[in-house]
Design a protein around this motif. Structure first.
Motif, PDB file in Angstrom:
ATOM      1  N   ARG A 293       0.845  -1.197   0.000  1.00  9.83           N
ATOM      2  CA  ARG A 293       0.000   0.000   0.000  1.00  9.83           C
ATOM      3  C   ARG A 293       0.884   1.253   0.000  1.00  9.83           C
ATOM      4  O   ARG A 293       0.630   2.221  -0.717  1.00  9.83           O
ATOM      5  CB  ARG A 293      -0.923   0.005   1.219  1.00  9.83           C
ATOM      6  CG  ARG A 293      -1.837   1.229   1.287  1.00  9.83           C
ATOM      7  CD  ARG A 293      -2.803   1.137   2.468  1.00  9.83           C
ATOM      8  NE  ARG A 293      -3.644   2.313   2.545  1.00  9.83           N
ATOM      9  CZ  ARG A 293      -4.737   2.512   1.825  1.00  9.83           C
ATOM     10  NH1 ARG A 293      -5.123   1.596   0.960  1.00  9.83           N
ATOM     11  NH2 ARG A 293      -5.447   3.609   1.945  1.00  9.83           N
TER      12      ARG A 293
ATOM     13  N   HIS B 273       2.524   1.583  -3.560  1.00 11.93           N
ATOM     14  CA  HIS B 273       1.638   1.740  -4.713  1.00 11.93           C
ATOM     15  C   HIS B 273       0.673   2.914  -4.597  1.00 11.93           C
ATOM     16  O   HIS B 273       0.229   3.451  -5.617  1.00 11.93           O
ATOM     17  CB  HIS B 273       0.830   0.452  -4.946  1.00 11.93           C
ATOM     18  CG  HIS B 273       1.636  -0.678  -5.503  1.00 11.93           C
ATOM     19  ND1 HIS B 273       2.555  -1.379  -4.756  1.00 11.93           N
ATOM     20  CD2 HIS B 273       1.657  -1.236  -6.742  1.00 11.93           C
ATOM     21  CE1 HIS B 273       3.114  -2.313  -5.519  1.00 11.93           C
ATOM     22  NE2 HIS B 273       2.589  -2.241  -6.727  1.00 11.93           N
ATOM     23  N   GLN B 274       0.345   3.304  -3.385  1.00 11.04           N
ATOM     24  CA  GLN B 274      -0.631   4.375  -3.198  1.00 11.04           C
ATOM     25  C   GLN B 274       0.034   5.750  -3.235  1.00 11.04           C
ATOM     26  O   GLN B 274       0.061   6.486  -2.245  1.00 11.04           O
ATOM     27  CB  GLN B 274      -1.373   4.184  -1.863  1.00 11.04           C
ATOM     28  CG  GLN B 274      -2.258   2.956  -1.819  1.00 11.04           C
ATOM     29  CD  GLN B 274      -3.516   3.104  -2.667  1.00 11.04           C
ATOM     30  OE1 GLN B 274      -3.927   4.203  -2.988  1.00 11.04           O
ATOM     31  NE2 GLN B 274      -4.118   1.989  -3.037  1.00 11.04           N
ATOM     32  N   ILE B 275       0.609   6.071  -4.382  1.00 15.40           N
ATOM     33  CA  ILE B 275       1.213   7.384  -4.576  1.00 15.40           C
ATOM     34  C   ILE B 275       0.703   7.955  -5.896  1.00 15.40           C
ATOM     35  O   ILE B 275       0.268   7.219  -6.778  1.00 15.40           O
ATOM     36  CB  ILE B 275       2.762   7.323  -4.591  1.00 15.40           C
ATOM     37  CG1 ILE B 275       3.257   6.463  -5.762  1.00 15.40           C
ATOM     38  CG2 ILE B 275       3.305   6.816  -3.269  1.00 15.40           C
ATOM     39  CD1 ILE B 275       4.756   6.514  -5.941  1.00 15.40           C
ATOM     40  N   LYS B 276       0.775   9.257  -6.016  1.00  8.36           N
ATOM     41  CA  LYS B 276       0.297   9.913  -7.224  1.00  8.36           C
ATOM     42  C   LYS B 276       1.171   9.549  -8.422  1.00  8.36           C
ATOM     43  O   LYS B 276       2.389   9.519  -8.331  1.00  8.36           O
ATOM     44  CB  LYS B 276       0.302  11.436  -7.022  1.00  8.36           C
ATOM     45  CG  LYS B 276      -0.281  12.218  -8.184  1.00  8.36           C
ATOM     46  CD  LYS B 276      -0.285  13.717  -7.886  1.00  8.36           C
ATOM     47  CE  LYS B 276      -0.876  14.495  -9.058  1.00  8.36           C
ATOM     48  NZ  LYS B 276      -0.856  15.959  -8.804  1.00  8.36           N
ATOM     49  N   ARG B 277       0.522   9.255  -9.538  1.00  7.53           N
ATOM     50  CA  ARG B 277       1.243   8.957 -10.777  1.00  7.53           C
ATOM     51  C   ARG B 277       1.724  10.268 -11.399  1.00  7.53           C
ATOM     52  O   ARG B 277       0.921  11.167 -11.652  1.00  7.53           O
ATOM     53  CB  ARG B 277       0.343   8.236 -11.780  1.00  7.53           C
ATOM     54  CG  ARG B 277       0.113   6.755 -11.526  1.00  7.53           C
ATOM     55  CD  ARG B 277      -0.314   6.404 -10.150  1.00  7.53           C
ATOM     56  NE  ARG B 277      -0.767   5.021 -10.030  1.00  7.53           N
ATOM     57  CZ  ARG B 277      -0.698   4.348  -8.908  1.00  7.53           C
ATOM     58  NH1 ARG B 277      -0.185   4.894  -7.822  1.00  7.53           N
ATOM     59  NH2 ARG B 277      -1.154   3.111  -8.847  1.00  7.53           N
TER      60      ARG B 277
ATOM     61  N   ASP C 232      -2.036  -0.198 -12.666  1.00  4.82           N
ATOM     62  CA  ASP C 232      -3.355   0.435 -12.811  1.00  4.82           C
ATOM     63  C   ASP C 232      -4.191  -0.317 -13.837  1.00  4.82           C
ATOM     64  O   ASP C 232      -5.380  -0.582 -13.626  1.00  4.82           O
ATOM     65  CB  ASP C 232      -3.206   1.894 -13.260  1.00  4.82           C
ATOM     66  CG  ASP C 232      -2.868   2.834 -12.111  1.00  4.82           C
ATOM     67  OD1 ASP C 232      -2.930   2.412 -10.954  1.00  4.82           O
ATOM     68  OD2 ASP C 232      -2.536   4.004 -12.396  1.00  4.82           O
TER      69      ASP C 232
ATOM     70  N   ILE D 274      -5.145   8.612  -6.477  1.00  5.38           N
ATOM     71  CA  ILE D 274      -4.897   7.497  -5.570  1.00  5.38           C
ATOM     72  C   ILE D 274      -6.217   6.821  -5.234  1.00  5.38           C
ATOM     73  O   ILE D 274      -7.161   7.482  -4.785  1.00  5.38           O
ATOM     74  CB  ILE D 274      -4.211   7.980  -4.270  1.00  5.38           C
ATOM     75  CG1 ILE D 274      -2.852   8.623  -4.597  1.00  5.38           C
ATOM     76  CG2 ILE D 274      -4.031   6.831  -3.303  1.00  5.38           C
ATOM     77  CD1 ILE D 274      -2.183   9.265  -3.406  1.00  5.38           C
ATOM     78  N   HIS D 275      -6.285   5.519  -5.435  1.00  6.35           N
ATOM     79  CA  HIS D 275      -7.486   4.764  -5.113  1.00  6.35           C
ATOM     80  C   HIS D 275      -7.399   4.265  -3.674  1.00  6.35           C
ATOM     81  O   HIS D 275      -6.545   3.461  -3.339  1.00  6.35           O
ATOM     82  CB  HIS D 275      -7.642   3.573  -6.056  1.00  6.35           C
ATOM     83  CG  HIS D 275      -8.240   3.944  -7.371  1.00  6.35           C
ATOM     84  ND1 HIS D 275      -9.544   3.679  -7.694  1.00  6.35           N
ATOM     85  CD2 HIS D 275      -7.720   4.583  -8.444  1.00  6.35           C
ATOM     86  CE1 HIS D 275      -9.806   4.126  -8.914  1.00  6.35           C
ATOM     87  NE2 HIS D 275      -8.706   4.674  -9.390  1.00  6.35           N
ATOM     88  N   ASP D 276      -8.282   4.742  -2.818  1.00  6.71           N
ATOM     89  CA  ASP D 276      -8.260   4.331  -1.420  1.00  6.71           C
ATOM     90  C   ASP D 276      -9.203   3.164  -1.137  1.00  6.71           C
ATOM     91  O   ASP D 276      -8.964   2.369  -0.242  1.00  6.71           O
ATOM     92  CB  ASP D 276      -8.636   5.505  -0.510  1.00  6.71           C
ATOM     93  CG  ASP D 276      -7.547   6.577  -0.484  1.00  6.71           C
ATOM     94  OD1 ASP D 276      -6.368   6.191  -0.551  1.00  6.71           O
ATOM     95  OD2 ASP D 276      -7.879   7.760  -0.405  1.00  6.71           O
TER      96      ASP D 276
END
Length: 264
Positions: free
Chosen positions: A45, A48-52, A74, A85-87
């Motif tokens: 998490r 991967h949970q960072i802004k592209r 993605d 970011i998809h939470d």
């Protein structure tokens, strides 16, 4: 997707672009979001949970290859590139690995019930997508062997670890705020874990079952568990007879997004 698939996809993208003059370390940057999770204190998490980022700072050009990994994930997870970011977890996601994994959900639920360790629908959906990703490496094994992807990844790990780690460490620190000690520990572990021999031992249904059982704490030395998991993995293998679709659609989506390999 797992490390070998990510490595092959980058090989393919570079080949399509006619690029052959590059440093091997770009393949290590490309697996960083998965590689860092070798460290016990770093979660997927977190990586991967960072802004592209469509553009990376001039000081850290190879961070673009980390972004490439996230773009591919993605597409595998959501079916499209997601700059944000998809939470929230979505068991009905339209990503390739979730669509392909959907027929496995009931099989997983039935198996877990049979062994008296029931799981939720959402957990079964998560595991189904992971099984698809584990099997995908095997589904494209001919591509991996033809392009010497395993040997390439092994050499890339050794080249990065034995070479100048300053740029690599600085880039990871900039993107993830991780210290030198953590990053060096990851690379030392990677050099031990990602040898050619060890990677090849995982490139079978049995090898993937062991990885799955280890991740979820399942006793595969018991016949009931082993047979049940193997049936699900064999079912997954049958679902991936059109694996070329993901490769083509990924190349097209990344090109449309505007991602380009930086000049390094």
């Amino acid at each position: 997707m797992l490390m070998l698939t990510h490595t092959y996809i980058l090989q393919n993208i570079l080949s399509i672009a006619g690029i052959s003059n590059y440093n091997l370390d770009i393949f290590v940057y490309n697996i960083v979001p998965d590689l860092l999770t070798i460290h016990p204190d770093i979660s997927s998490r977190q990586t991967h949970q960072i802004k592209r980022l469509q553009e990376t700072p001039p000081l850290y050009p190879k961070a673009a290859y980390i972004m490439f990994h996230l773009l591919v994930d993605d597409l595998s997870h959501f079916g499209k590139i997601c700059p944000g970011i998809h939470d929230e977890f979505n068991p009905d996601s339209h990503g390739y690995s979730y669509i392909k994994g959907k027929p496995l959900i009931n099989s997983l639920l039935d198996f877990q019930k049979k062994v008296n360790k029931e799981i939720s629908y959402n957990e079964a959906a998560y595991r189904s997508h992971l099984i698809v990703e584990m099997i995908y490496d095997l589904a494209i094994i001919d591509h991996i062997n033809k392009n010497h992807t395993i040997e390439l990844l092994r050499d890339a790990i050794c080249t990065t670890t034995d070479g100048d780690m300053e740029e690599f460490t600085a880039t990871i620190n900039w993107l993830y705020s991780l210290g030198k000690t953590e990053i060096r520990e990851v690379m030392q572990r990677a050099q031990s874990y990602l040898t050619e021999d060890k990677i090849k031992k995982t490139m079978t249904i049995e090898g993937r079952i062991r990885l799955y059982a280890f991740k979820f704490g399942l006793p595969i030395d018991e016949q009931l568990y082993l047979a049940g998991i193997k049936n699900i993995f064999l079912q997954a293998r049958e679902l991936l007879d059109d694996n070329e679709i993901f490769l083509r659609e990924t190349a097209e989506a990344v090109k449309k997004y505007g991602w380009l390999p930086p000049i390094t």
